[in-house]
Design a protein around this motif. Structure first.
Motif, mmCIF file in Angstrom:
data_model
loop_
_atom_site.group_PDB
_atom_site.id
_atom_site.type_symbol
_atom_site.label_atom_id
_atom_site.label_comp_id
_atom_site.label_asym_id
_atom_site.label_seq_id
_atom_site.Cartn_x
_atom_site.Cartn_y
_atom_site.Cartn_z
ATOM 1 N N ARG A 1 -28.168 -18.135 -31.539
ATOM 2 C CA ARG A 1 -28.017 -16.911 -30.747
ATOM 3 C C ARG A 1 -26.656 -16.798 -30.068
ATOM 4 N N GLY A 2 -25.763 -17.762 -30.303
ATOM 5 C CA GLY A 2 -24.428 -17.699 -29.711
ATOM 6 C C GLY A 2 -24.455 -17.742 -28.196
ATOM 7 N N GLY A 3 -25.334 -18.590 -27.651
ATOM 8 C CA GLY A 3 -25.550 -18.644 -26.209
ATOM 9 C C GLY A 3 -24.629 -19.596 -25.479
ATOM 10 N N GLY A 4 -25.168 -20.203 -24.422
ATOM 11 C CA GLY A 4 -24.317 -21.045 -23.600
ATOM 12 C C GLY A 4 -25.071 -22.093 -22.818
ATOM 13 N N LEU A 5 -24.294 -23.057 -22.316
ATOM 14 C CA LEU A 5 -24.808 -24.177 -21.535
ATOM 15 C C LEU A 5 -23.921 -24.328 -20.305
ATOM 16 N N LEU A 6 -24.521 -24.232 -19.133
ATOM 17 C CA LEU A 6 -23.769 -24.358 -17.882
ATOM 18 C C LEU A 6 -24.319 -25.521 -17.072
ATOM 19 N N PHE A 7 -23.431 -26.298 -16.486
ATOM 20 C CA PHE A 7 -23.821 -27.467 -15.712
ATOM 21 C C PHE A 7 -23.171 -27.399 -14.329
ATOM 22 N N ALA A 8 -23.902 -27.848 -13.323
ATOM 23 C CA ALA A 8 -23.352 -27.927 -11.969
ATOM 24 C C ALA A 8 -23.175 -29.391 -11.599
ATOM 25 N N GLY A 9 -21.996 -29.735 -11.102
ATOM 26 C CA GLY A 9 -21.718 -31.119 -10.726
ATOM 27 C C GLY A 9 -20.915 -31.178 -9.442
ATOM 28 N N GLY A 10 -20.606 -32.400 -9.029
ATOM 29 C CA GLY A 10 -19.922 -32.609 -7.765
ATOM 30 C C GLY A 10 -18.425 -32.840 -7.910
ATOM 31 N N HIS B 1 -30.398 -14.475 -10.462
ATOM 32 C CA HIS B 1 -30.121 -13.068 -10.174
ATOM 33 C C HIS B 1 -28.972 -12.539 -11.028
ATOM 34 N N ARG B 2 -27.916 -13.350 -11.154
ATOM 35 C CA ARG B 2 -26.727 -12.858 -11.872
ATOM 36 C C ARG B 2 -27.032 -12.614 -13.345
ATOM 37 N N PHE B 3 -27.697 -13.540 -13.991
ATOM 38 C CA PHE B 3 -28.037 -13.338 -15.398
ATOM 39 C C PHE B 3 -29.130 -12.286 -15.539
ATOM 40 N N GLY B 4 -30.048 -12.247 -14.575
ATOM 41 C CA GLY B 4 -31.089 -11.229 -14.614
ATOM 42 C C GLY B 4 -30.524 -9.823 -14.560
ATOM 43 N N ASP C 1 -31.538 -18.787 -24.742
ATOM 44 C CA ASP C 1 -30.172 -18.353 -25.027
ATOM 45 C C ASP C 1 -29.151 -19.069 -24.150
ATOM 46 N N VAL C 2 -29.493 -19.247 -22.881
ATOM 47 C CA VAL C 2 -28.580 -19.869 -21.921
ATOM 48 C C VAL C 2 -29.360 -20.852 -21.062
ATOM 49 N N PRO D 1 -32.774 -11.555 -24.088
ATOM 50 C CA PRO D 1 -32.385 -12.972 -24.103
ATOM 51 C C PRO D 1 -32.965 -13.687 -22.900
ATOM 52 N N THR D 2 -33.062 -15.005 -23.001
ATOM 53 C CA THR D 2 -33.664 -15.816 -21.942
ATOM 54 C C THR D 2 -32.662 -16.796 -21.372
ATOM 55 N N ALA D 3 -32.594 -16.830 -20.045
ATOM 56 C CA ALA D 3 -31.768 -17.810 -19.334
ATOM 57 C C ALA D 3 -32.695 -18.766 -18.596
ATOM 58 N N VAL D 4 -32.538 -20.049 -18.846
ATOM 59 C CA VAL D 4 -33.323 -21.076 -18.169
ATOM 60 C C VAL D 4 -32.513 -21.616 -16.995
ATOM 61 N N VAL D 5 -33.128 -21.653 -15.822
ATOM 62 C CA VAL D 5 -32.492 -22.208 -14.630
ATOM 63 C C VAL D 5 -33.225 -23.497 -14.276
#
Length: 233
Positions: free
Chosen positions: A127-136, A20-23, A77-78, A3-7
């Motif tokens: 693929r039943g993946g995910g979406l993560l967002f960073a905010g303030g 690193h964590r997803f890797g 995937d993520v 699977p692939t995680a895009v940062v």
């Protein structure tokens, strides 16, 4: 195929910790940031940790460039969406003086998130993946000094948690990391640390990006909450 995680918004702080964590979990990582000057170092660091990774230079505010870069990445995937301005010399005015132009400029960090989601969502659902967002933290705690940035932070947070409500039954997770503090090793951390006369000391006001990345992974795996707040303020 792994699977692939895009940062998106890959930097030396939280972006690399997420990579690193997803890797470590067997994900191939695609790093995307505005400039490619640091990519070789990032890729070498990930390779040393046994993580398969690629890097791409793209500005998320350039929609055509952003979407073509995602096409180059291939199936996703993520997605971790964490780009942001690091120029503390160009902060908007506080909330009582916030102008329409400042609000529009702040929202330029929201619209690419929507572009990304719309572009990758069919595959992420498949693929039943995910979406993560960073905010303030200004998304949930009134911080008048941040002005228009509080508006965009709140909008991004609401987008993330509402996506989660809409996508949970389709097997997709969406969540937001709400951050109140200076993330260690990141660009803002380095800038603030270099100007103690302007920003004061950092003692007690920093967050470990590895801890945040671990929480992000647990949120993605357990899917028991759409938000986690990290605050040392």
């Amino acid at each position: 195929m792994s699977p692939t995680a895009v940062v998106l918004g890959a930097g030396p702080g939280l972006g690399m910790s997420v990579a690193h964590r997803f890797g470590r979990e067997g994900y191939d990582v695609a790093l995307i940031s505005r400039g490619g000057a640091r990519h070789a170092r990032y890729l070498a660091e990930l390779a040393d940790a046994g993580v398969s990774a690629r890097a791409f230079a793209a500005d998320v505010r350039d929609r055509e460039q952003l979407l073509s870069t995602l096409d180059a990445v291939g199936p996703v995937d993520v997605v971790y969406y964490g780009p942001g301005a690091t120029d503390l010399n160009d902060m908007p005015g506080e909330i009582t003086s916030t102008t329409r132009a400042e609000a529009l400029a702040a929202m330029e960090w929201l619209y690419p998130a929507i572009d990304v989601v719309q572009h990758v969502l069919p595959g992420v659902i498949e693929r039943g993946g995910g979406l993560l967002f960073a905010g303030g933290l200004s998304a949930v705690l009134p911080m008048p000094v941040l002005g228009a940035l509080a508006l965009s932070s709140a909008a991004l947070r609401n987008y993330a948690v509402t996506l989660n409500a809409a996508l949970a039954e389709k097997g997709v997770f969406a969540g937001t990391l709400t951050i109140g503090g200076v993330v260690e090793r990141g660009d803002i951390h380095k800038l603030v640390e270099s100007r103690p006369e302007q920003f004061g000391g950092l003692t007690g006001h920093t967050l470990n990006p590895d801890d945040i990345a671990e929480t992000a992974w647990q949120m993605f795996v357990k899917r028991d909450r759409a938000e986690e707040v990290f605050s040392v303020l």
